[in-house]
Design an enzyme around this catalytic site. Structure first.
Site, PDB file in Angstrom:
ATOM      1  CG  ASP A  66      55.187  53.637  25.646  1.00  0.00           C
ATOM      2  OD1 ASP A  66      54.312  52.582  25.180  1.00  0.00           O
ATOM      3  OD2 ASP A  66      54.952  53.651  26.924  1.00  0.00           O
ATOM      4  CG  ASP A 135      58.863  52.080  38.524  1.00  0.00           C
ATOM      5  OD1 ASP A 135      58.108  52.370  37.756  1.00  0.00           O
ATOM      6  OD2 ASP A 135      60.003  51.803  37.924  1.00  0.00           O
ATOM      7  CG  HIS A 137      57.049  53.413  34.847  1.00  0.00           C
ATOM      8  ND1 HIS A 137      57.284  52.106  35.181  1.00  0.00           N
ATOM      9  CD2 HIS A 137      56.203  52.805  33.742  1.00  0.00           C
ATOM     10  CE1 HIS A 137      56.763  50.920  34.888  1.00  0.00           C
ATOM     11  NE2 HIS A 137      55.822  51.422  33.758  1.00  0.00           N
ATOM     12  CD  GLU A 142      61.266  52.429  33.787  1.00  0.00           C
ATOM     13  OE1 GLU A 142      60.571  52.810  34.948  1.00  0.00           O
ATOM     14  OE2 GLU A 142      61.433  51.485  33.544  1.00  0.00           O
TER      15      GLU A 142
END
Length: 260
Positions: A66, A135, A137, A142
């Site tokens: 990314d 979370d 990801h 996400e």
């Protein structure tokens, strides 16, 4: 999915072992590189092996997971610069052999499509390093991300920006709101996935990844459907695993010839 619970130095050694075996067998292998805190010990171990044991990356190619959108070329937290600092500039990776999504492109969708094609043209990723967010990801996929997603622009959640603010002097507002990220479908196409996690803050995400239902609420859970996933976690990150004892027994009982 194989789960290994050990101290961070041992986890880094195991991940580096897998990369070294790959490069010794196929010097022109394609690596998938991650940023963040999780892979740093792995990169340090690979650099040590390059300097002291002759491990070469000269024929290898690599793709990044990314990139932030809009960070200047010289920004130290631009992921291309982070990878250069932590690994590429410390080993003999050839100039231009590491590619990442272009977060400064004038046409971001076109840049994402070109990046996907570049991975395909390289023959796909042989081994992909991964981390996991609190979370759930992976990369910047996400919660709510499509399991079929490919490289695209994403809006970062507030939690992710809070988690990453430590790299920006603690200033959440300095963390970009958008990024380009390989999609879950892109990641799942890699031949071997090696995910590292440490610290109690990752414990719930690791529990969901390994033992929870496959759900878009916890994007990493799609990895349960991959045929070759290695999850390397320390004791703190493993603290919510209900079958931790079994994972330890399984790893201790592995035949000597069987690698991760």
């Amino acid at each position: 999915m194989e789960v290994v619970i050990a101290g961070v130095p041992e986890l880094a050694r195991l991940a580096a072992d897998a990369i070294e075996r790959l490069l010794r067998a196929r010097p022109d292998a394609v690596l998938g590189l991650a940023t963040g805190s999780s892979p740093l010990a792995v990169y340090d171990e690979l650099v040590r092996r390059h300097e002291q044991e002759g491990l070469s990356f000269a024929q290898a190619r690599a793709f990044m997971l990314d990139e932030y959108v809009g960070l200047p070329v010289d920004h130290p937290e631009r992921y291309r610069n982070v990878i250069e600092t932590e690994l590429a500039g410390r080993v003999d990776l050839a100039p231009g052999s590491v590619r990442g999504p272009d977060g400064l492109a004038a046409d971001l969708p076109a840049a994402c499509a070109a990046y996907e094609q570049a991975i395909v043209d390289a023959g796909g990723v042989d081994l992909q390093l991964l981390g996991i967010g609190t979370d759930g990801h992976v990369a910047f996929n996400e919660p709510g991300s499509s399991f079929a997603s490919r490289t695209r622009i994403k809006t970062l959640t507030h939690q992710t920006r809070v988690d990453n603010a430590r790299f920006f002097g603690g200033d959440v507002d300095a963390v970009p709101q958008h990024c380009l990220t390989q999609g879950l479908g892109t990641i799942m196409a890699a031949r071997h996935l090696v995910l590292l996690a440490s610290g109690r803050g990752k414990a719930e995400a690791v529990h969901q990844l390994v033992e929870g239902p496959v759900s878009a609420l916890w994007p990493a859970t799609i990895l349960q459907h991959h045929p070759h996933v290695t999850v390397l976690v320390d004791e703190a990150a493993a603290s919510r695993l209900q079958l931790a004892g079994y994972y330890r027994e399984t790893f201790d009982a592995k035949p000597r010839w069987q690698t991760i």
